[in-house]
Design a protein around this motif. Structure first.
Motif, PDB file in Angstrom:
ATOM      1  N   GLN A 106      34.696  75.641  49.384  1.00  0.00           N
ATOM      2  CA  GLN A 106      35.325  75.058  50.586  1.00  0.00           C
ATOM      3  C   GLN A 106      34.895  75.741  51.877  1.00  0.00           C
ATOM      4  N   CYS A 155      36.177  74.225  57.272  1.00  0.00           N
ATOM      5  CA  CYS A 155      36.174  73.743  55.890  1.00  0.00           C
ATOM      6  C   CYS A 155      34.999  72.785  55.724  1.00  0.00           C
ATOM      7  N   HIS A 157      34.493  70.329  53.950  1.00  0.00           N
ATOM      8  CA  HIS A 157      34.800  68.917  53.717  1.00  0.00           C
ATOM      9  C   HIS A 157      35.524  68.295  54.910  1.00  0.00           C
ATOM     10  N   ASN A 258      44.255  73.260  48.534  1.00  0.00           N
ATOM     11  CA  ASN A 258      43.459  72.409  47.649  1.00  0.00           C
ATOM     12  C   ASN A 258      43.333  72.946  46.239  1.00  0.00           C
ATOM     13  N   VAL A 291      36.160  71.225  42.932  1.00  0.00           N
ATOM     14  CA  VAL A 291      37.226  72.100  43.449  1.00  0.00           C
ATOM     15  C   VAL A 291      38.557  71.800  42.747  1.00  0.00           C
TER      16      VAL A 291
END
Ligand code: SF4
Length: 432
Positions: A106, A155, A157, A258, A291
């Motif tokens: 991440q 991050c 993403h 997450n 993840v």
């Protein structure tokens, strides 16, 4: 090396994701002794110290993560396009030797960010729906107030990766005043979501000015804050911040765990302080390949959240943002996860799996299909174990009307009875 040659190389031999050593990962305390031996507890527990000492270059990163010269070159190329920022705290949660570590994935750039060409800069069309700079008004009763593009961590993403090119900015007091003015003039706005970047990068007094102004607007009922600080830098949730937030409730704080490895004693402590200050804490996770894309990981994550008194609220399908394609999963993966959780754990532990539709068309929930057939009279359904049941579909009976003043109320009839004729002096017209 150029982006083109990097892409060609990755196509020929996709980057591997297997640990280079079998050594167990360093515990956070060993990490700290190894890399920050001279840092005092007071410094380590001070969010400003972590913020000042964020790792923001590949050279910095290579002090912690073993990188070959070639890997450094690749990551420099990636971070020139999508910058890098990690807090020492978040780094201490990683298995530094494992490129597949879910925390590391991440935070540490990947050459796949530039190799993939799919996705959009602004898939949710947030800029199109801005009514004044920084204020998005898409739904009738709520607005999104973006105060800054600065985050404690970048991050990989992130939906707002497009903002990273612009360098760090905070809206000026005059710009914030324009947003407040719009909200004052728009009485249908009852819910304000303060976001970023990460709004907790503002100092506590700066944030208080905004909250205090919002609380003076009578039609603003709810304030929500979107922040990843409890996860990436829980030290930020200090007594000063909590005391300030407690004055402006109801405040709902949505955070972004997450993976279960992120629920540390420090992170759980931060959530506990918020709750004691009267701030409700919800979690919005993003479904990320490698993840958290298994039932087991999601169960551990959601159970950990409930133990920390945080409600698992949303599981987002990853937005189709440029530079994030390597995290995307087919929706079947998300549906299988929800199906694997439903019935196997409390409904409290099951988040709503949603897609935030492209082009700003809003969120839609996705659920596994438990209804096999449906008619006006009956549903054929299956439960989490696959057992088939028939469920009678009740008819909707009219609600009893409130009698008008001066008119005698009709008698309460048993279910299924009808009235053919009603006379006040004679009730004989009632029949089954
Ligand atoms: S904290 Fe949120 S806004 Fe900031 S980089 Fe991470 S996902 Fe993006």
């Amino acid at each position: 090396m150029t982006e083109e040659s990097l892409i060609a190389e990755d196509k020929a031999e996709p980057p591997s994701c297997s640990p280079e050593a079998d050594e167990p990962p360093l515990s956070p305390s060993v990490f700290r002794r190894k890399f920050y031996p001279d840092v005092s507890d007071a410094q380590w527990n001070d969010w400003r110290w972590h913020f000042r000492n964020r790792i923001t270059s590949v050279e910095d990163l290579s002090r912690f993560i073993p990188l070959t010269v070639k890997e450094r070159t690749r990551l420099k190329l990636v971070s020139a396009r999508f910058p890098l920022a990690v807090t020492p705290y978040y780094l201490s949660l990683m298995d530094l030797d494992d490129p597949c570590d879910p925390v590391r994935l991440q935070a540490v750039p990947s050459s796949l960010e530039v190799a993939a060409g799919a996705g959009h800069e602004d898939p949710l069309a947030e800029e199109r729906d801005s009514v004044v700079p920084g204020l998005v008004h898409r739904y009738p009763d709520r607005v999104l107030m973006v105060l800054t593009d600065i985050c404690a961590m970048l991050c990989r993403h992130c939906t707002r990766k497009r903002e990273w090119h612009h360098g760090g900015w905070i809206h000026t007091p005059a710009e914030i005043e324009r947003m407040l003015d719009y909200i004052r003039r728009t009485p249908q706005v009852r819910d304000v979501i303060i976001s970023g970047g990460d709004p907790l990068t503002l100092s506590t007094p700066q944030l208080e000015k905004v909250l205090s102004a919002l609380r003076q607007i009578p039609h603003v009922e709810i304030i929500r804050i979107g922040t990843r600080f409890p996860v990436v830098l829980p030290q930020r949730i200090d007594e000063e911040l909590c005391a300030m937030l407690s004055k402006y409730g109801p405040i709902w704080l949505n955070t972004h765990f997450n993976h279960p490895n992120e629920i540390t004693p420090e992170a759980a402590g931060a959530c506990d302080r918020l709750l004691r200050a009267g701030v409700q804490v919800n979690n919005q996770s993003v479904l990320l390949r490698g993840v958290n894309d298994t039932v087991d990981t999601q169960l551990k994550l959601c159970h950990g959240l409930l133990r920390a008194k945080v409600r698992p609220y949303y599981l987002f399908q990853c937005d189709q943002v440029q530079g994030t394609e390597y995290f995307w999963t087919p929706v079947e993966v998300g549906l299988r996860i929800i199906e694997g959780m439903r019935g196997h754990t409390s409904g409290l532990a099951i988040p709503n799996y949603v897609i935030d539709l492209p082009d700003g068309r809003g969120k839609i929930p996705l659920t596994p299909n438990y209804v096999l057939t449906r008619t006006d009279h009956e549903l054929v359904v299956r439960n989490y174990e696959g057992h088939i049941s028939h469920f009678t579909n009740p008819k909707s009976a009219p609600l009893p009307r409130k009698p008008k003043v001066g008119v005698t109320a009709p008698p309460q009839l048993p279910f299924g009875w009808t009235v053919t004729e009603v006379k006040n002096e004679d009730r004989a017209g009632i029949r089954p």
